[in-house]
Design a protein around this motif. Structure first.
Motif, mmCIF file in Angstrom:
data_model
loop_
_atom_site.group_PDB
_atom_site.id
_atom_site.type_symbol
_atom_site.label_atom_id
_atom_site.label_comp_id
_atom_site.label_asym_id
_atom_site.label_seq_id
_atom_site.Cartn_x
_atom_site.Cartn_y
_atom_site.Cartn_z
ATOM 1 N N GLN A 1 -24.365 42.787 -17.055
ATOM 2 C CA GLN A 1 -24.444 44.241 -17.196
ATOM 3 C C GLN A 1 -25.788 44.677 -17.774
ATOM 4 O O GLN A 1 -26.177 45.835 -17.664
ATOM 5 C CB GLN A 1 -23.331 44.743 -18.107
ATOM 6 C CG GLN A 1 -21.950 44.698 -17.442
ATOM 7 C CD GLN A 1 -20.935 45.406 -18.288
ATOM 8 O OE1 GLN A 1 -20.931 45.265 -19.497
ATOM 9 N NE2 GLN A 1 -20.069 46.152 -17.652
ATOM 10 N N ARG B 1 -24.219 48.634 -23.935
ATOM 11 C CA ARG B 1 -22.803 48.685 -23.552
ATOM 12 C C ARG B 1 -22.318 50.129 -23.516
ATOM 13 O O ARG B 1 -21.646 50.550 -22.588
ATOM 14 C CB ARG B 1 -21.995 47.874 -24.566
ATOM 15 C CG ARG B 1 -20.511 47.938 -24.340
ATOM 16 C CD ARG B 1 -20.084 47.188 -23.114
ATOM 17 N NE ARG B 1 -20.061 45.766 -23.366
ATOM 18 C CZ ARG B 1 -19.921 44.849 -22.408
ATOM 19 N NH1 ARG B 1 -19.818 45.242 -21.157
ATOM 20 N NH2 ARG B 1 -19.905 43.575 -22.695
ATOM 21 N N LYS B 2 -22.755 50.878 -24.502
ATOM 22 C CA LYS B 2 -22.295 52.263 -24.587
ATOM 23 C C LYS B 2 -22.845 53.083 -23.427
ATOM 24 O O LYS B 2 -22.146 53.909 -22.834
ATOM 25 C CB LYS B 2 -22.737 52.869 -25.915
ATOM 26 C CG LYS B 2 -22.152 54.250 -26.121
ATOM 27 C CD LYS B 2 -22.561 54.828 -27.438
ATOM 28 C CE LYS B 2 -21.899 56.201 -27.605
ATOM 29 N NZ LYS B 2 -22.483 56.957 -28.663
ATOM 30 N N ASP C 1 -25.427 38.740 -20.343
ATOM 31 C CA ASP C 1 -24.444 39.611 -19.720
ATOM 32 C C ASP C 1 -25.068 40.267 -18.492
ATOM 33 O O ASP C 1 -26.109 40.921 -18.597
ATOM 34 C CB ASP C 1 -24.031 40.692 -20.739
ATOM 35 C CG ASP C 1 -22.875 41.532 -20.220
ATOM 36 O OD1 ASP C 1 -22.786 41.733 -19.000
ATOM 37 O OD2 ASP C 1 -22.084 41.995 -21.066
ATOM 38 N N ASP D 1 -19.698 47.968 -29.061
ATOM 39 C CA ASP D 1 -19.422 46.528 -29.010
ATOM 40 C C ASP D 1 -20.650 45.747 -28.557
ATOM 41 O O ASP D 1 -21.725 46.301 -28.408
ATOM 42 C CB ASP D 1 -18.220 46.247 -28.105
ATOM 43 C CG ASP D 1 -18.426 46.848 -26.749
ATOM 44 O OD1 ASP D 1 -17.621 46.587 -25.865
ATOM 45 O OD2 ASP D 1 -19.409 47.613 -26.591
ATOM 46 N N TRP E 1 -23.480 52.132 -20.560
ATOM 47 C CA TRP E 1 -22.777 51.835 -19.343
ATOM 48 C C TRP E 1 -21.405 52.360 -19.241
ATOM 49 O O TRP E 1 -20.931 52.683 -18.187
ATOM 50 C CB TRP E 1 -22.619 50.378 -19.323
ATOM 51 C CG TRP E 1 -23.560 49.972 -18.437
ATOM 52 C CD1 TRP E 1 -24.437 50.654 -17.692
ATOM 53 C CD2 TRP E 1 -23.741 48.680 -18.196
ATOM 54 N NE1 TRP E 1 -25.138 49.835 -16.989
ATOM 55 C CE2 TRP E 1 -24.723 48.620 -17.284
ATOM 56 C CE3 TRP E 1 -23.146 47.528 -18.650
ATOM 57 C CZ2 TRP E 1 -25.132 47.439 -16.807
ATOM 58 C CZ3 TRP E 1 -23.562 46.408 -18.171
ATOM 59 C CH2 TRP E 1 -24.572 46.380 -17.248
ATOM 60 N N SER E 2 -20.722 52.349 -20.395
ATOM 61 C CA SER E 2 -19.320 52.752 -20.335
ATOM 62 C C SER E 2 -19.197 54.273 -20.381
ATOM 63 O O SER E 2 -18.120 54.807 -20.204
ATOM 64 C CB SER E 2 -18.531 52.113 -21.479
ATOM 65 O OG SER E 2 -19.208 52.311 -22.680
ATOM 66 N N ARG F 1 -27.856 45.828 -28.478
ATOM 67 C CA ARG F 1 -26.996 45.463 -27.353
ATOM 68 C C ARG F 1 -25.829 46.433 -27.225
ATOM 69 O O ARG F 1 -25.384 46.746 -26.133
ATOM 70 C CB ARG F 1 -26.495 44.043 -27.522
ATOM 71 C CG ARG F 1 -27.594 43.026 -27.264
ATOM 72 C CD ARG F 1 -27.074 41.639 -27.415
ATOM 73 N NE ARG F 1 -28.110 40.662 -27.119
ATOM 74 C CZ ARG F 1 -28.067 39.415 -27.549
ATOM 75 N NH1 ARG F 1 -27.068 39.012 -28.286
ATOM 76 N NH2 ARG F 1 -29.024 38.582 -27.236
ATOM 77 N N ALA F 2 -25.373 46.890 -28.372
ATOM 78 C CA ALA F 2 -24.252 47.823 -28.350
ATOM 79 C C ALA F 2 -24.619 49.093 -27.592
ATOM 80 O O ALA F 2 -23.808 49.669 -26.866
ATOM 81 C CB ALA F 2 -23.847 48.169 -29.774
ATOM 82 N N PRO G 1 -22.439 43.089 -25.971
ATOM 83 C CA PRO G 1 -22.591 42.220 -24.805
ATOM 84 C C PRO G 1 -23.524 41.061 -25.131
ATOM 85 O O PRO G 1 -24.398 41.170 -25.985
ATOM 86 C CB PRO G 1 -23.219 43.134 -23.754
ATOM 87 C CG PRO G 1 -23.970 44.154 -24.544
ATOM 88 C CD PRO G 1 -23.231 44.315 -25.841
#
Lengths: 163, 150
Positions: A102, A158-159, A100, A94, A161-162, A154-155, A96
């Protein structure tokens, strides 16, 4: 920044003025090349500066020095990084936003997993604050391509981090 | 965002500047001495005059921060007013008829890398007449090494 008369003097062959232009450009070029070329950043910055100084006489408008140098630095950083070919492509998840919170992490590991082209668009958009149209022009790609690369870049943050 | 930064050494910056000056071939050598010692020696204008064979003296005329005007006298009585940047680890000076450049950087693993270029300037242009540039730089490095050993 640097005064225009120094840039013009450098273009005319005043090597002391060239030295002053070098002092002004070096930190900026390093800031562009570092996140794109990563561990090859010093090589990329040196090669970018060589290309910039060899081409300085062709710069039409001294006021455009930094924008012109930025395009060369991005191109050289991508080229040197590709030559190294030590990166792994990121995968899509996804998206951010640029601001962001994050994203405020140590980005080294995530950048390393992106391609040089993805790192380049991220630098132009999020470090240099350019819009996608301007970033696409610097990278000499269609705006849709720049947008897609930014999305992927950006994805991957996000990845990272998650996971 | 903690973006990675790049800081170039003075030798890396020097290569870029010299690359833009036709004829300015760069000669580099790694010396065993520590960078501080090499920098201190090259910051001395007497040493500057000693290692460049065509010079008999170099005298500071003006200084504004890192920017200097140096009166250099040659072995055959010729004079040159060299202007430019002269600080520890970095020298880039030009007159109408001369260009002289030096840079110093710590070498990974120990020692000091020294880079030199210089020679007769093509009048009015950012270029050096490409005759014996490397040979003269190599001789200057020999003399610097000798001074460091003394």
């Amino acid at each position: 920044m640097i005064e225009e008369h120094l840039v013009r003097a450098a273009q005319r062959g005043d090597t002391v003025a060239m030295n002053e232009v070098l002092d002004a450009l070096t930190p900026y070029v390093g800031r562009i090349c570092g996140p794109i070329a990563l561990h090859d950043g010093a090589d990329a910055a040196q090669e970018a500066l060589i290309a910039i100084f060899r081409g300085l006489h062709s710069l039409q408008e001294p006021a455009a020095l930094f924008g012109w140098a930025r395009a060369i630095a991005v191109r050289e950083a991508v080229r040197v990084a590709r030559r190294g070919q030590r990166q792994l492509p990121a995968e899509l998840t996804d998206l951010p936003a640029a601001d962001d919170p994050q994203l405020a992490i140590d980005v080294q590991d995530v950048l390393r997993r992106l391609s040089p082209e993805h790192r380049a668009v991220l630098v132009l958009r999020d470090l240099e604050g350019m819009d996608e149209q301007a970033a696409a022009a610097v990278l000499d790609v269609p705006e849709g391509t720049a947008k897609s690369r930014l999305h992927r870049a950006r994805a991957s943050f996000r990845k990272a981090w998650s996971s | 965002m903690n973006w990675p930064q790049v800081e170039l050494t003075d030798v890396e910056r020097f290569r870029a500047l010299a690359a833009a000056v036709p004829g300015a071939a760069v000669t580099e050598r790694v010396l065993p001495q520590e960078p501080d010692r090499v920098q201190a020696m090259l910051a001395d204008l007497d040493v500057f005059a000693t290692i460049h064979a065509d010079l008999v003296s170099a005298t500071l005329e003006e200084r504004d921060g890192d920017y200097v005007v140096v009166l250099a006298k040659g072995a055959r009585g010729q004079r040159a007013r060299l202007k430019g940047q002269f600080r520890p680890g970095w020298c880039w000076l030009q007159s109408r008829f001369l260009i002289i450049g030096m840079a110093v950087a710590a070498e990974p693993g120990g020692g000091t890398r020294v880079a030199l270029t210089g020679g007769i300037r093509v009048p009015g242009r950012g270029a050096i007449i490409p005759i014996k540039v490397r040979q003269e730089s190599s001789k200057a490095l020999d003399r610097l090494q000798q001074l460091l050993r003394d």
